[in-house]
Write a protein that holds these residues in place. Sequence first.
Motif, PDB file in Angstrom:
ATOM      1  N   THR A  32       0.860  -1.191   0.000  1.00 31.44           N
ATOM      2  CA  THR A  32       0.000   0.000   0.000  1.00 31.44           C
ATOM      3  C   THR A  32       0.895   1.239   0.000  1.00 31.44           C
ATOM      4  N   PRO A  33       0.318   2.408  -0.214  1.00 30.53           N
ATOM      5  CA  PRO A  33       1.113   3.637  -0.113  1.00 30.53           C
ATOM      6  C   PRO A  33       1.634   3.908   1.299  1.00 30.53           C
ATOM      7  N   CYS A  34       1.104   3.217   2.298  1.00 29.67           N
ATOM      8  CA  CYS A  34       1.607   3.356   3.669  1.00 29.67           C
ATOM      9  C   CYS A  34       2.829   2.463   3.818  1.00 29.67           C
ATOM     10  N   ARG A  35       3.970   3.089   3.962  1.00 29.29           N
ATOM     11  CA  ARG A  35       5.212   2.328   4.075  1.00 29.29           C
ATOM     12  C   ARG A  35       5.084   1.194   5.081  1.00 29.29           C
ATOM     13  N   ASP A  36       5.576   0.047   4.724  1.00 29.34           N
ATOM     14  CA  ASP A  36       5.617  -1.125   5.603  1.00 29.34           C
ATOM     15  C   ASP A  36       4.241  -1.712   5.932  1.00 29.34           C
ATOM     16  N   TYR A  37       3.190  -1.273   5.246  1.00 30.96           N
ATOM     17  CA  TYR A  37       1.851  -1.813   5.473  1.00 30.96           C
ATOM     18  C   TYR A  37       1.373  -2.545   4.227  1.00 30.96           C
ATOM     19  N   THR A  38       0.993  -3.797   4.409  1.00 27.87           N
ATOM     20  CA  THR A  38       0.293  -4.506   3.343  1.00 27.87           C
ATOM     21  C   THR A  38      -1.188  -4.138   3.437  1.00 27.87           C
ATOM     22  N   VAL A  39      -1.962  -4.602   2.483  1.00 29.29           N
ATOM     23  CA  VAL A  39      -3.403  -4.379   2.536  1.00 29.29           C
ATOM     24  C   VAL A  39      -3.964  -4.949   3.842  1.00 29.29           C
ATOM     25  N   LEU A 125      -6.209   2.004   0.201  1.00 25.36           N
ATOM     26  CA  LEU A 125      -6.687   0.651  -0.101  1.00 25.36           C
ATOM     27  C   LEU A 125      -7.189   0.545  -1.539  1.00 25.36           C
ATOM     28  N   ALA A 126      -7.812   1.595  -2.027  1.00 24.40           N
ATOM     29  CA  ALA A 126      -8.309   1.568  -3.408  1.00 24.40           C
ATOM     30  C   ALA A 126      -7.162   1.465  -4.404  1.00 24.40           C
ATOM     31  N   VAL A 127      -6.154   2.320  -4.262  1.00 24.48           N
ATOM     32  CA  VAL A 127      -5.056   2.273  -5.240  1.00 24.48           C
ATOM     33  C   VAL A 127      -4.244   0.996  -5.096  1.00 24.48           C
ATOM     34  N   ALA A 128      -4.130   0.485  -3.884  1.00 29.75           N
ATOM     35  CA  ALA A 128      -3.374  -0.751  -3.674  1.00 29.75           C
ATOM     36  C   ALA A 128      -4.058  -1.946  -4.330  1.00 29.75           C
ATOM     37  N   THR A 129      -5.388  -1.898  -4.426  1.00 28.37           N
ATOM     38  CA  THR A 129      -6.138  -3.044  -4.954  1.00 28.37           C
ATOM     39  C   THR A 129      -6.764  -2.758  -6.322  1.00 28.37           C
ATOM     40  N   GLY A 130      -6.383  -1.639  -6.939  1.00 31.25           N
ATOM     41  CA  GLY A 130      -6.846  -1.336  -8.289  1.00 31.25           C
ATOM     42  C   GLY A 130      -8.311  -0.960  -8.405  1.00 31.25           C
ATOM     43  N   GLN A 131      -8.844  -0.328  -7.379  1.00 31.15           N
ATOM     44  CA  GLN A 131     -10.250   0.063  -7.396  1.00 31.15           C
ATOM     45  C   GLN A 131     -10.393   1.568  -7.591  1.00 31.15           C
ATOM     46  N   PRO A 132     -11.510   1.991  -8.146  1.00 27.32           N
ATOM     47  CA  PRO A 132     -11.759   3.432  -8.219  1.00 27.32           C
ATOM     48  C   PRO A 132     -12.100   3.965  -6.834  1.00 27.32           C
ATOM     49  N   TYR A 133     -11.816   5.232  -6.620  1.00 25.45           N
ATOM     50  CA  TYR A 133     -12.150   5.855  -5.334  1.00 25.45           C
ATOM     51  C   TYR A 133     -12.385   7.339  -5.552  1.00 25.45           C
ATOM     52  N   HIS A 176      -3.646  17.188  -3.291  1.00 25.99           N
ATOM     53  CA  HIS A 176      -2.956  18.065  -2.347  1.00 25.99           C
ATOM     54  C   HIS A 176      -2.957  17.439  -0.947  1.00 25.99           C
ATOM     55  N   LEU A 177      -4.091  16.919  -0.528  1.00 24.98           N
ATOM     56  CA  LEU A 177      -4.197  16.277   0.781  1.00 24.98           C
ATOM     57  C   LEU A 177      -3.239  15.089   0.881  1.00 24.98           C
ATOM     58  N   LEU A 178      -3.225  14.256  -0.133  1.00 25.42           N
ATOM     59  CA  LEU A 178      -2.343  13.095  -0.137  1.00 25.42           C
ATOM     60  C   LEU A 178      -0.883  13.521  -0.055  1.00 25.42           C
ATOM     61  N   ALA A 179      -0.500  14.515  -0.849  1.00 27.89           N
ATOM     62  CA  ALA A 179       0.885  14.991  -0.859  1.00 27.89           C
ATOM     63  C   ALA A 179       1.286  15.525   0.511  1.00 27.89           C
ATOM     64  N   GLN A 180       0.381  16.220   1.190  1.00 24.72           N
ATOM     65  CA  GLN A 180       0.686  16.765   2.509  1.00 24.72           C
ATOM     66  C   GLN A 180       0.855  15.678   3.566  1.00 24.72           C
ATOM     67  N   PRO A 185       0.516  11.323  -4.988  1.00 22.32           N
ATOM     68  CA  PRO A 185      -0.827  11.128  -5.552  1.00 22.32           C
ATOM     69  C   PRO A 185      -0.850  10.184  -6.756  1.00 22.32           C
ATOM     70  N   THR A 186       0.312   9.965  -7.360  1.00 18.73           N
ATOM     71  CA  THR A 186       0.390   9.080  -8.528  1.00 18.73           C
ATOM     72  C   THR A 186       0.907   7.680  -8.151  1.00 18.73           C
ATOM     73  N   TRP A 187       0.883   7.345  -6.853  1.00 15.46           N
ATOM     74  CA  TRP A 187       1.418   6.070  -6.383  1.00 15.46           C
ATOM     75  C   TRP A 187       0.765   4.904  -7.120  1.00 15.46           C
ATOM     76  N   LEU A 188       1.595   3.960  -7.511  1.00 16.91           N
ATOM     77  CA  LEU A 188       1.128   2.718  -8.111  1.00 16.91           C
ATOM     78  C   LEU A 188       1.822   1.572  -7.408  1.00 16.91           C
ATOM     79  N   PRO A 189       1.124   0.464  -7.224  1.00 12.89           N
ATOM     80  CA  PRO A 189       1.758  -0.678  -6.558  1.00 12.89           C
ATOM     81  C   PRO A 189       2.848  -1.286  -7.427  1.00 12.89           C
ATOM     82  N   THR A 190       3.875  -1.771  -6.775  1.00  8.22           N
ATOM     83  CA  THR A 190       4.903  -2.545  -7.468  1.00  8.22           C
ATOM     84  C   THR A 190       4.698  -3.981  -7.049  1.00  8.22           C
TER      85      THR A 190
END
Length: 191
Positions: A32-39, A125-133, A176-180, A185-190
């Motif tokens: 996920t975009p949260c470092r060290d956190y899986t879904v 969670l949406a971006v980590a699992t490929g869902q719209p949000y 803006h909120l995400l960046a702060q 904001p363009t995070w994609l899972p690897t």
Amino acid sequence: MATQTSDLLAAAAPRTVDVVRGIGDDQLDLPTPCRDYTVRDLLNHLIEVVVNFQALAEKRSVEWADKPDHLVDGWRDRFEAETGRLVAAWSDPSTLEGVSPGMGMPQTVIGGMALLDLTVHGWDLAVATGQPYEPAPEAVAELRGLVEGLAPTARRMGVFADPVPTSSVDLPDLDHLLAQTGRPPTWLPTR
């Protein structure tokens, strides 16, 4: 009865509930975009947040050290039910009065923190699992000011990462909120 906090939570909750319902069991180990956190880790954290912030609405202390696995039978239904309880817990105007005995901050800030977690982790969670949000616009607008106020302390405590530099001052409010909060904001899972 309702408060601004409960109204904002009521607008945000269904959007995150939809994301949680859309997560497959085969996606629980994704990053996920949260470092060290899986879904899985983030779901467990978010369920804990939703439950603990109900107690914080009632000005009771909570325990953050326990890290049980909430992803047992019916966890998607439980998350939806707990978010409903969260909204109800913050609907009494007295919940917004005074300072949280457990957190030492104004109750209005505590309610905003619940909204922040529900909104931003919904995106995570949406971006980590490929869902719209699509977050509740009124929630995002409210959260920008809250994040600006919380950011210095949150960064010192490791809750937020350093802000992500962006190339545009005309970012959508969510970006803006995400960046702060330290999320690209363009995070994609690897994978």
